[in-house]
Design an enzyme around this catalytic site. Structure first.
Site, PDB file in Angstrom:
ATOM      1  N   VAL A   1      -0.004  -5.861   6.904  1.00  0.00           N
ATOM      2  CA  VAL A   1       0.840  -5.754   8.086  1.00  0.00           C
ATOM      3  C   VAL A   1       0.253  -4.757   9.109  1.00  0.00           C
ATOM      4  CG1 VAL A   1       2.304  -3.954   7.053  1.00  0.00           C
ATOM      5  CG2 VAL A   1       3.249  -5.441   8.810  1.00  0.00           C
TER       6      VAL A   1
ATOM      7  N   LYS B   1       3.544   4.776  17.673  1.00  0.00           N
ATOM      8  CA  LYS B   1       2.123   5.135  17.518  1.00  0.00           C
ATOM      9  C   LYS B   1       1.311   3.930  17.051  1.00  0.00           C
ATOM     10  CE  LYS B   1       1.973   5.120  12.909  1.00  0.00           C
ATOM     11  NZ  LYS B   1       1.053   4.435  12.015  1.00  0.00           N
TER      12      LYS B   1
ATOM     13  N   GLY C   1       4.949  10.389   9.177  1.00  0.00           N
ATOM     14  CA  GLY C   1       3.950  11.423   9.462  1.00  0.00           C
ATOM     15  C   GLY C   1       2.558  10.825   9.377  1.00  0.00           C
TER      16      GLY C   1
ATOM     17  N   ARG D   1       6.339  -9.756  -6.660  1.00  0.00           N
ATOM     18  CA  ARG D   1       5.667 -10.659  -7.607  1.00  0.00           C
ATOM     19  C   ARG D   1       5.574 -10.026  -8.988  1.00  0.00           C
ATOM     20  NH1 ARG D   1       0.464 -11.365  -4.539  1.00  0.00           N
ATOM     21  NH2 ARG D   1       1.323  -9.617  -3.388  1.00  0.00           N
TER      22      ARG D   1
ATOM     23  N   ASP E   1       0.958  11.812  13.544  1.00  0.00           N
ATOM     24  CA  ASP E   1       0.745  10.427  13.116  1.00  0.00           C
ATOM     25  C   ASP E   1      -0.057   9.649  14.151  1.00  0.00           C
ATOM     26  OD1 ASP E   1       0.940   8.229  11.518  1.00  0.00           O
ATOM     27  OD2 ASP E   1       3.079   7.870  11.857  1.00  0.00           O
TER      28      ASP E   1
ATOM     29  N   SER F   1       0.824  -1.214   0.000  1.00  0.00           N
ATOM     30  CA  SER F   1       0.000   0.000   0.000  1.00  0.00           C
ATOM     31  C   SER F   1       0.860   1.268   0.000  1.00  0.00           C
ATOM     32  CB  SER F   1      -0.889   0.058   1.244  1.00  0.00           C
ATOM     33  OG  SER F   1      -1.424  -1.171   1.539  1.00  0.00           O
TER      34      SER F   1
HETATM   35  N1  NAD Z   1       0.047   1.686   4.453  1.00  0.00           N
HETATM   36  C1  NAD Z   1       0.229   2.852   5.033  1.00  0.00           C
HETATM   37  O1  NAD Z   1      -0.699   3.658   5.120  1.00  0.00           O
HETATM   38  C2  NAD Z   1       1.587   3.221   5.577  1.00  0.00           C
HETATM   39  C3  NAD Z   1       1.882   4.566   5.752  1.00  0.00           C
HETATM   40  C4  NAD Z   1       3.123   4.932   6.287  1.00  0.00           C
HETATM   41  C5  NAD Z   1       4.030   3.939   6.634  1.00  0.00           C
HETATM   42  N2  NAD Z   1       3.720   2.644   6.428  1.00  0.00           N
HETATM   43  C6  NAD Z   1       4.733   1.647   6.782  1.00  0.00           C
HETATM   44  O2  NAD Z   1       5.333   1.171   5.583  1.00  0.00           O
HETATM   45  C7  NAD Z   1       5.770  -0.181   5.739  1.00  0.00           C
HETATM   46  C8  NAD Z   1       5.182  -1.013   4.608  1.00  0.00           C
HETATM   47  O3  NAD Z   1       3.781  -0.939   4.757  1.00  0.00           O
HETATM   48  P1  NAD Z   1       2.729  -1.211   3.614  1.00  0.00           P
HETATM   49  O4  NAD Z   1       1.487  -0.512   4.022  1.00  0.00           O
HETATM   50  O5  NAD Z   1       3.251  -0.918   2.272  1.00  0.00           O
HETATM   51  O6  NAD Z   1       2.521  -2.786   3.845  1.00  0.00           O
HETATM   52  P2  NAD Z   1       1.670  -3.791   2.978  1.00  0.00           P
HETATM   53  O7  NAD Z   1       1.273  -4.888   3.884  1.00  0.00           O
HETATM   54  O8  NAD Z   1       0.616  -3.046   2.248  1.00  0.00           O
HETATM   55  O9  NAD Z   1       2.731  -4.298   1.889  1.00  0.00           O
HETATM   56  C9  NAD Z   1       3.914  -4.920   2.262  1.00  0.00           C
HETATM   57  C10 NAD Z   1       4.763  -5.143   1.021  1.00  0.00           C
HETATM   58  O10 NAD Z   1       5.937  -5.865   1.420  1.00  0.00           O
HETATM   59  C11 NAD Z   1       6.025  -7.053   0.620  1.00  0.00           C
HETATM   60  N3  NAD Z   1       6.600  -8.107   1.458  1.00  0.00           N
HETATM   61  C12 NAD Z   1       6.039  -8.729   2.507  1.00  0.00           C
HETATM   62  N4  NAD Z   1       6.888  -9.655   2.996  1.00  0.00           N
HETATM   63  C13 NAD Z   1       7.996  -9.593   2.234  1.00  0.00           C
HETATM   64  C14 NAD Z   1       9.217 -10.286   2.210  1.00  0.00           C
HETATM   65  N5  NAD Z   1       9.487 -11.240   3.092  1.00  0.00           N
HETATM   66  N6  NAD Z   1      10.118  -9.946   1.286  1.00  0.00           N
HETATM   67  C15 NAD Z   1       9.871  -8.974   0.379  1.00  0.00           C
HETATM   68  N7  NAD Z   1       8.735  -8.295   0.339  1.00  0.00           N
HETATM   69  C16 NAD Z   1       7.811  -8.588   1.252  1.00  0.00           C
HETATM   70  C17 NAD Z   1       4.615  -7.378   0.186  1.00  0.00           C
HETATM   71  O11 NAD Z   1       4.630  -8.151  -0.995  1.00  0.00           O
HETATM   72  C18 NAD Z   1       4.065  -5.970  -0.041  1.00  0.00           C
HETATM   73  O12 NAD Z   1       4.456  -5.510  -1.306  1.00  0.00           O
HETATM   74  C19 NAD Z   1       5.286  -0.608   7.134  1.00  0.00           C
HETATM   75  O13 NAD Z   1       6.336  -0.506   8.046  1.00  0.00           O
HETATM   76  C20 NAD Z   1       4.199   0.416   7.478  1.00  0.00           C
HETATM   77  O14 NAD Z   1       4.083   0.651   8.872  1.00  0.00           O
HETATM   78  C21 NAD Z   1       2.523   2.256   5.900  1.00  0.00           C
HETATM   79  O1  G3P Z   2      -2.524   1.457   8.589  1.00  0.00           O
HETATM   80  P1  G3P Z   2      -1.482   1.597   9.658  1.00  0.00           P
HETATM   81  O2  G3P Z   2      -2.036   1.410  11.028  1.00  0.00           O
HETATM   82  O3  G3P Z   2      -0.273   0.766   9.367  1.00  0.00           O
HETATM   83  O4  G3P Z   2      -0.986   3.127   9.647  1.00  0.00           O
HETATM   84  C1  G3P Z   2      -0.580   3.683   8.451  1.00  0.00           C
HETATM   85  C2  G3P Z   2       0.332   4.886   8.636  1.00  0.00           C
HETATM   86  O5  G3P Z   2       1.460   4.561   9.390  1.00  0.00           O
HETATM   87  C3  G3P Z   2      -0.362   6.101   9.173  1.00  0.00           C
HETATM   88  O6  G3P Z   2       0.524   7.191   9.165  1.00  0.00           O
END
Ligand code: NAD
Ligand code: G3P
Length: 332
Positions: free
Chosen positions: A280, A191, A136, A33, A244, A11
């Site tokens: 996650v 957070k 953030g 993938r 955040d 995401s």
């Molecule tokens: N989604 C949000 O709104 C958001 C915003 C800010 C920060 N984050 C942070 O960003 C990080 C990633 O979050 P996300 O939302 O993209 O997660 P997600 O669950 O949407 O996607 C995770 C990605 O990592 C890949 N992945 C999972 N296991 C893997 C592995 N073993 N090897 C390689 N790739 C792997 C998956 O295929 C996917 O593309 C997290 O730490 C999250 O806290 C997320």
């Molecule tokens: O969907 P969450 O709980 O992983 O939060 C997403 C971002 O970290 C918000 O800033």
């Protein structure tokens, strides 16, 4: 910036790649993938993570990390926190010389208790001044829909922070810079755990007073821990701290809050994981490491400790809520 590689097409990785492309920065997104890379490159969609969003036609995508990394001036790491080390070890030989490494992950590594920037320095031998973090109030779904928000790009090297800031600045995404990497990272990681607590309260049927109390006392414990580890107190009052925390604890879009709600309604961790469609919830993965980090630094973190015990199945959400409200009375 000449070119940026975003490694991780979940995401946030996909959304951040869109932000970069919308800012006019040439960007290649790496997906684990091939079918995801193919969908982004040919159909301008990521059906699994952002099904309703049309991605910019300029956004390139590949399942070949070498191809994404070639000629990149910055490499954005967009993986779950506990998966960063193993992937970075694999990519390390292919990282361009002197490249800026940008972490998007919000977590603390289990076992080592390292922040993501520390993991990056350890694995790549990069100096801390080459590592930036973006943190953030950044719920990916809202940003992908181009709803306005702000964020922080933190790096010890101010000039690198400014370069990343310019690379991701758009009409809907406003990055500020900061040199306090410790504060920004701990704000982002902690957070998630407080959002689990808030979600749990919602699941138990509690209302806004409970929520506001958890957010405020949560900020107090995040700030105590971050300052003990060298953060500037004001960072925790900013976007990567309070900003955040409020967004994540209040939003039904937050995976951490949703996970907490499931726990509050009486689901097990495994059931809550399934209900979150495998996405996650970083607080679940990091709460034990954050709790241990606080213990080692003599910092009191009752909410984080409570969440850890619920996630480990030691106590029920209801029991731990009762324990928190019945703690000793003290000065605020
Ligand atoms: N989604 C949000 O709104 C958001 C915003 C800010 C920060 N984050 C942070 O960003 C990080 C990633 O979050 P996300 O939302 O993209 O997660 P997600 O669950 O949407 O996607 C995770 C990605 O990592 C890949 N992945 C999972 N296991 C893997 C592995 N073993 N090897 C390689 N790739 C792997 C998956 O295929 C996917 O593309 C997290 O730490 C999250 O806290 C997320
Ligand atoms: O969907 P969450 O709980 O992983 O939060 C997403 C971002 O970290 C918000 O800033």
């Amino acid at each position: 910036m000449r070119r940026v590689a975003v490694l991780g097409a979940g995401s946030w990785g996909t959304t951040f790649a869109k932000v970069l492309a919308d800012a006019g920065t040439p960007v290649t997104l790496w997906a684990r993938r091939a079918e995801v890379a193919e969908a982004v490159a040919r159909e301008h969609r990521n059906p699994e993570y952002l099904p309703d969003v049309t991605l910019p036609a300029e956004l390139a995508a590949t399942a070949d990390a070498d191809e994404a990394l070639a000629g990149a001036e910055a490499v954005v790491l967009a993986l779950p926190a506990q998966r960063l080390r193993e992937n970075l070890e694999h990519w390390r030989p292919h990282l361009p010389e002197g490249v800026t490494l940008v972490s998007l992950a919000k977590g603390v590594e289990r076992g080592t208790l390292l922040r993501m920037s520390e993991v990056i320095c350890q694995v790549t031998d990069a100096g801390a001044d080459r590592v930036a973090v973006v943190s953030g109030p950044n719920l990916a779904g809202e940003i992908a829909a181009e709803q306005p928000t702000a964020t922080v790009v933190a790096c010890r090297d101010h000039d690198r922070a400014v370069a990343v800031q310019h690379a991701c600045s758009t009409g809907y995404f406003k990055p500020y810079t900061n040199t306090d990497v410790v504060g920004c990272e701990l704000g982002g990681a902690c957070k998630n755990v407080i959002a689990l607590a808030c979600g749990t309260a919602v699941g138990l049927g509690y209302g806004d007073n409970t929520m506001a109390s958890l957010i405020t006392r949560g900020l107090a414990e995040i700030s105590r821990l971050a300052v003990a580890l060298g953060a500037e107190p004001l960072t925790l009052a900013g976007l990567a701290g309070m900003g955040d925390l409020v967004a994540t604890c209040s939003s039904p879009l937050s995976r951490n809050r949703r996970f907490g709600e499931a726990l509050g309604r009486g689901m097990s961790v495994a059931e809550a994981e399934e209900a979150n469609h495998g996405q996650v919830a970083e607080g679940v993965k990091s709460c034990d490491a954050i709790s241990e980090l606080a213990r080692r630094h003599g910092v009191d973190t009752p909410i984080v400790d409570a969440v850890r015990r619920v996630c480990d199945g030691e106590v029920s959400a209801k029991e731990v809520g009762d324990e928190l409200i019945n703690r000793e009375l003290k000065v605020e």
